[in-house]
Design a protein around this motif. Sequence first.
Motif, PDB file in Angstrom:
ATOM      1  N   LEU A 169       2.389  13.911  -9.767  1.00 44.62           N
ATOM      2  CA  LEU A 169       3.301  15.057  -9.749  1.00 44.62           C
ATOM      3  C   LEU A 169       4.280  15.055 -10.928  1.00 44.62           C
ATOM      4  CD1 LEU A 169       4.103  15.258  -5.938  1.00 44.62           C
ATOM      5  CD2 LEU A 169       2.490  16.642  -7.256  1.00 44.62           C
ATOM      6  N   ALA A 170       4.195  14.037 -11.787  1.00 46.80           N
ATOM      7  CA  ALA A 170       5.037  13.916 -12.987  1.00 46.80           C
ATOM      8  C   ALA A 170       6.521  13.912 -12.641  1.00 46.80           C
ATOM      9  CB  ALA A 170       4.715  15.010 -13.987  1.00 46.80           C
ATOM     10  N   ILE A 171       6.874  13.140 -11.640  1.00 48.89           N
ATOM     11  CA  ILE A 171       8.274  13.015 -11.224  1.00 48.89           C
ATOM     12  C   ILE A 171       8.851  11.767 -11.891  1.00 48.89           C
ATOM     13  CG2 ILE A 171       9.793  12.639  -9.248  1.00 48.89           C
ATOM     14  CD1 ILE A 171       7.804  14.244  -7.568  1.00 48.89           C
ATOM     15  N   GLU A 172      10.034  11.941 -12.473  1.00 47.33           N
ATOM     16  CA  GLU A 172      10.692  10.840 -13.179  1.00 47.33           C
ATOM     17  C   GLU A 172      11.143   9.763 -12.207  1.00 47.33           C
ATOM     18  OE1 GLU A 172      10.970  10.551 -16.431  1.00 47.33           O
ATOM     19  OE2 GLU A 172       9.959  12.444 -16.754  1.00 47.33           O
ATOM     20  N   PRO A 173      11.248   8.525 -12.582  1.00 48.49           N
ATOM     21  CA  PRO A 173      10.871   7.905 -13.847  1.00 48.49           C
ATOM     22  C   PRO A 173       9.403   7.470 -13.886  1.00 48.49           C
ATOM     23  CG  PRO A 173      11.917   6.259 -12.500  1.00 48.49           C
ATOM     24  CD  PRO A 173      11.921   7.556 -11.707  1.00 48.49           C
ATOM     25  N   VAL A 174       8.694   7.629 -12.792  1.00 49.23           N
ATOM     26  CA  VAL A 174       7.315   7.143 -12.691  1.00 49.23           C
ATOM     27  C   VAL A 174       6.384   7.908 -13.632  1.00 49.23           C
ATOM     28  CG1 VAL A 174       5.410   6.732 -11.082  1.00 49.23           C
ATOM     29  CG2 VAL A 174       7.756   6.456 -10.314  1.00 49.23           C
ATOM     30  N   ALA A 175       6.742   9.121 -14.002  1.00 52.94           N
ATOM     31  CA  ALA A 175       5.882   9.946 -14.848  1.00 52.94           C
ATOM     32  C   ALA A 175       5.600   9.279 -16.192  1.00 52.94           C
ATOM     33  CB  ALA A 175       6.515  11.308 -15.063  1.00 52.94           C
ATOM     34  N   HIS A 176       6.520   8.477 -16.683  1.00 55.90           N
ATOM     35  CA  HIS A 176       6.344   7.846 -17.993  1.00 55.90           C
ATOM     36  C   HIS A 176       5.798   6.427 -17.906  1.00 55.90           C
ATOM     37  CE1 HIS A 176       8.115  11.199 -20.053  1.00 55.90           C
ATOM     38  NE2 HIS A 176       9.145  11.174 -19.207  1.00 55.90           N
ATOM     39  N   TRP A 177       5.549   5.938 -16.720  1.00 56.84           N
ATOM     40  CA  TRP A 177       4.980   4.604 -16.564  1.00 56.84           C
ATOM     41  C   TRP A 177       3.497   4.635 -16.912  1.00 56.84           C
ATOM     42  CZ3 TRP A 177       6.964   2.708 -11.121  1.00 56.84           C
ATOM     43  CH2 TRP A 177       8.340   2.580 -11.161  1.00 56.84           C
ATOM     44  N   SER A 178       2.979   3.490 -17.342  1.00 50.95           N
ATOM     45  CA  SER A 178       1.538   3.397 -17.556  1.00 50.95           C
ATOM     46  C   SER A 178       0.844   3.288 -16.206  1.00 50.95           C
ATOM     47  CB  SER A 178       1.218   2.167 -18.407  1.00 50.95           C
ATOM     48  OG  SER A 178       1.472   0.989 -17.658  1.00 50.95           O
ATOM     49  N   TRP A 179      -0.452   3.622 -16.188  1.00 52.37           N
ATOM     50  CA  TRP A 179      -1.208   3.529 -14.941  1.00 52.37           C
ATOM     51  C   TRP A 179      -1.307   2.087 -14.473  1.00 52.37           C
ATOM     52  CZ3 TRP A 179      -2.136   6.974 -11.418  1.00 52.37           C
ATOM     53  CH2 TRP A 179      -2.123   8.314 -11.750  1.00 52.37           C
ATOM     54  N   LEU A 180      -1.276   1.144 -15.395  1.00 56.30           N
ATOM     55  CA  LEU A 180      -1.306  -0.272 -15.019  1.00 56.30           C
ATOM     56  C   LEU A 180      -0.098  -0.615 -14.155  1.00 56.30           C
ATOM     57  CD1 LEU A 180      -2.810  -2.970 -15.471  1.00 56.30           C
ATOM     58  CD2 LEU A 180      -1.243  -3.358 -17.371  1.00 56.30           C
ATOM     59  N   ARG A 181       1.057  -0.120 -14.546  1.00 59.00           N
ATOM     60  CA  ARG A 181       2.280  -0.368 -13.777  1.00 59.00           C
ATOM     61  C   ARG A 181       2.272   0.384 -12.449  1.00 59.00           C
ATOM     62  NH1 ARG A 181       8.195   0.612 -16.291  1.00 59.00           N
ATOM     63  NH2 ARG A 181       8.146  -1.577 -16.812  1.00 59.00           N
ATOM     64  N   VAL A 182       1.754   1.608 -12.460  1.00 59.28           N
ATOM     65  CA  VAL A 182       1.717   2.419 -11.240  1.00 59.28           C
ATOM     66  C   VAL A 182       0.816   1.774 -10.188  1.00 59.28           C
ATOM     67  CG1 VAL A 182       0.973   4.639 -10.300  1.00 59.28           C
ATOM     68  CG2 VAL A 182       2.280   4.569 -12.418  1.00 59.28           C
ATOM     69  N   LEU A 183      -0.302   1.203 -10.627  1.00 52.70           N
ATOM     70  CA  LEU A 183      -1.260   0.611  -9.692  1.00 52.70           C
ATOM     71  C   LEU A 183      -0.961  -0.854  -9.361  1.00 52.70           C
ATOM     72  CD1 LEU A 183      -4.514   2.181 -11.140  1.00 52.70           C
ATOM     73  CD2 LEU A 183      -3.205   2.923  -9.151  1.00 52.70           C
ATOM     74  N   CYS A 184       0.088  -1.399  -9.928  1.00 53.99           N
ATOM     75  CA  CYS A 184       0.455  -2.803  -9.691  1.00 53.99           C
ATOM     76  C   CYS A 184       0.623  -3.165  -8.214  1.00 53.99           C
ATOM     77  CB  CYS A 184       1.714  -3.131 -10.468  1.00 53.99           C
ATOM     78  SG  CYS A 184       2.227  -4.834 -10.321  1.00 53.99           S
TER      79      CYS A 184
ATOM     80  N   ASP B 124       0.826  -1.206   0.000  1.00 53.89           N
ATOM     81  CA  ASP B 124       0.000   0.000   0.000  1.00 53.89           C
ATOM     82  C   ASP B 124       0.860   1.256   0.000  1.00 53.89           C
ATOM     83  OD1 ASP B 124      -2.341  -1.497   0.043  1.00 53.89           O
ATOM     84  OD2 ASP B 124      -2.423  -1.509   2.232  1.00 53.89           O
ATOM     85  N   VAL B 125       1.911   1.256   0.798  1.00 60.96           N
ATOM     86  CA  VAL B 125       2.797   2.418   0.866  1.00 60.96           C
ATOM     87  C   VAL B 125       3.476   2.638  -0.482  1.00 60.96           C
ATOM     88  CG1 VAL B 125       4.878   3.355   1.944  1.00 60.96           C
ATOM     89  CG2 VAL B 125       3.155   2.201   3.340  1.00 60.96           C
ATOM     90  N   ILE B 126       3.976   1.574  -1.076  1.00 57.70           N
ATOM     91  CA  ILE B 126       4.627   1.689  -2.388  1.00 57.70           C
ATOM     92  C   ILE B 126       3.632   2.184  -3.425  1.00 57.70           C
ATOM     93  CG2 ILE B 126       5.698   0.363  -4.257  1.00 57.70           C
ATOM     94  CD1 ILE B 126       6.945  -1.407  -2.057  1.00 57.70           C
ATOM     95  N   GLY B 127       2.415   1.651  -3.395  1.00 61.32           N
ATOM     96  CA  GLY B 127       1.393   2.080  -4.345  1.00 61.32           C
ATOM     97  C   GLY B 127       1.048   3.550  -4.200  1.00 61.32           C
ATOM     98  N   ILE B 128       0.911   4.008  -2.972  1.00 60.62           N
ATOM     99  CA  ILE B 128       0.607   5.422  -2.734  1.00 60.62           C
ATOM    100  C   ILE B 128       1.750   6.310  -3.217  1.00 60.62           C
ATOM    101  CG2 ILE B 128       0.247   7.150  -0.917  1.00 60.62           C
ATOM    102  CD1 ILE B 128      -1.285   4.897   0.614  1.00 60.62           C
ATOM    103  N   VAL B 129       2.974   5.884  -2.950  1.00 65.76           N
ATOM    104  CA  VAL B 129       4.136   6.659  -3.418  1.00 65.76           C
ATOM    105  C   VAL B 129       4.148   6.725  -4.940  1.00 65.76           C
ATOM    106  CG1 VAL B 129       6.665   6.661  -3.554  1.00 65.76           C
ATOM    107  CG2 VAL B 129       5.532   6.230  -1.369  1.00 65.76           C
ATOM    108  N   PHE B 130       3.903   5.599  -5.613  1.00 67.13           N
ATOM    109  CA  PHE B 130       3.883   5.587  -7.071  1.00 67.13           C
ATOM    110  C   PHE B 130       2.796   6.496  -7.634  1.00 67.13           C
ATOM    111  CE2 PHE B 130       5.941   1.133  -7.797  1.00 67.13           C
ATOM    112  CZ  PHE B 130       7.166   1.659  -7.434  1.00 67.13           C
ATOM    113  N   VAL B 131       1.607   6.462  -7.037  1.00 64.64           N
ATOM    114  CA  VAL B 131       0.509   7.315  -7.511  1.00 64.64           C
ATOM    115  C   VAL B 131       0.863   8.791  -7.343  1.00 64.64           C
ATOM    116  CG1 VAL B 131      -1.869   8.018  -7.039  1.00 64.64           C
ATOM    117  CG2 VAL B 131      -1.306   5.592  -7.199  1.00 64.64           C
ATOM    118  N   VAL B 132       1.428   9.147  -6.206  1.00 60.63           N
ATOM    119  CA  VAL B 132       1.818  10.547  -5.974  1.00 60.63           C
ATOM    120  C   VAL B 132       2.898  10.976  -6.967  1.00 60.63           C
ATOM    121  CG1 VAL B 132       2.934  12.111  -4.330  1.00 60.63           C
ATOM    122  CG2 VAL B 132       1.125  10.568  -3.558  1.00 60.63           C
TER     123      VAL B 132
END
Length: 64
Positions: free
Chosen positions: A26-41, A14-22
């Motif tokens: 906020l469009a912070i690299e490298p997560v900004a270019h990930w798909s939402w499927l990967r972010v919500l994994c 849950d903590v990792i997921g919340i961090v990825f969503v934030v």
Amino acid sequence: MENSTKSSCIDCFDVIGIVFVVLKILAIEPVAHWSWLRVLCPFWGPLVLVIIFLILAKIFSDSK
């Protein structure tokens, strides 16, 4: 006197997921270019792993 304890339902996934969503919002690299499927994994990934484990356990228990 009662000793009441409350358990927290938040875990590391849950903590990792919340961090990825934030980071995604906020469009912070490298997560900004990930798909939402990967972010919500981290939210649905553990459930998928449990389902795969149960299917494999069923397959191997039936083969004996």
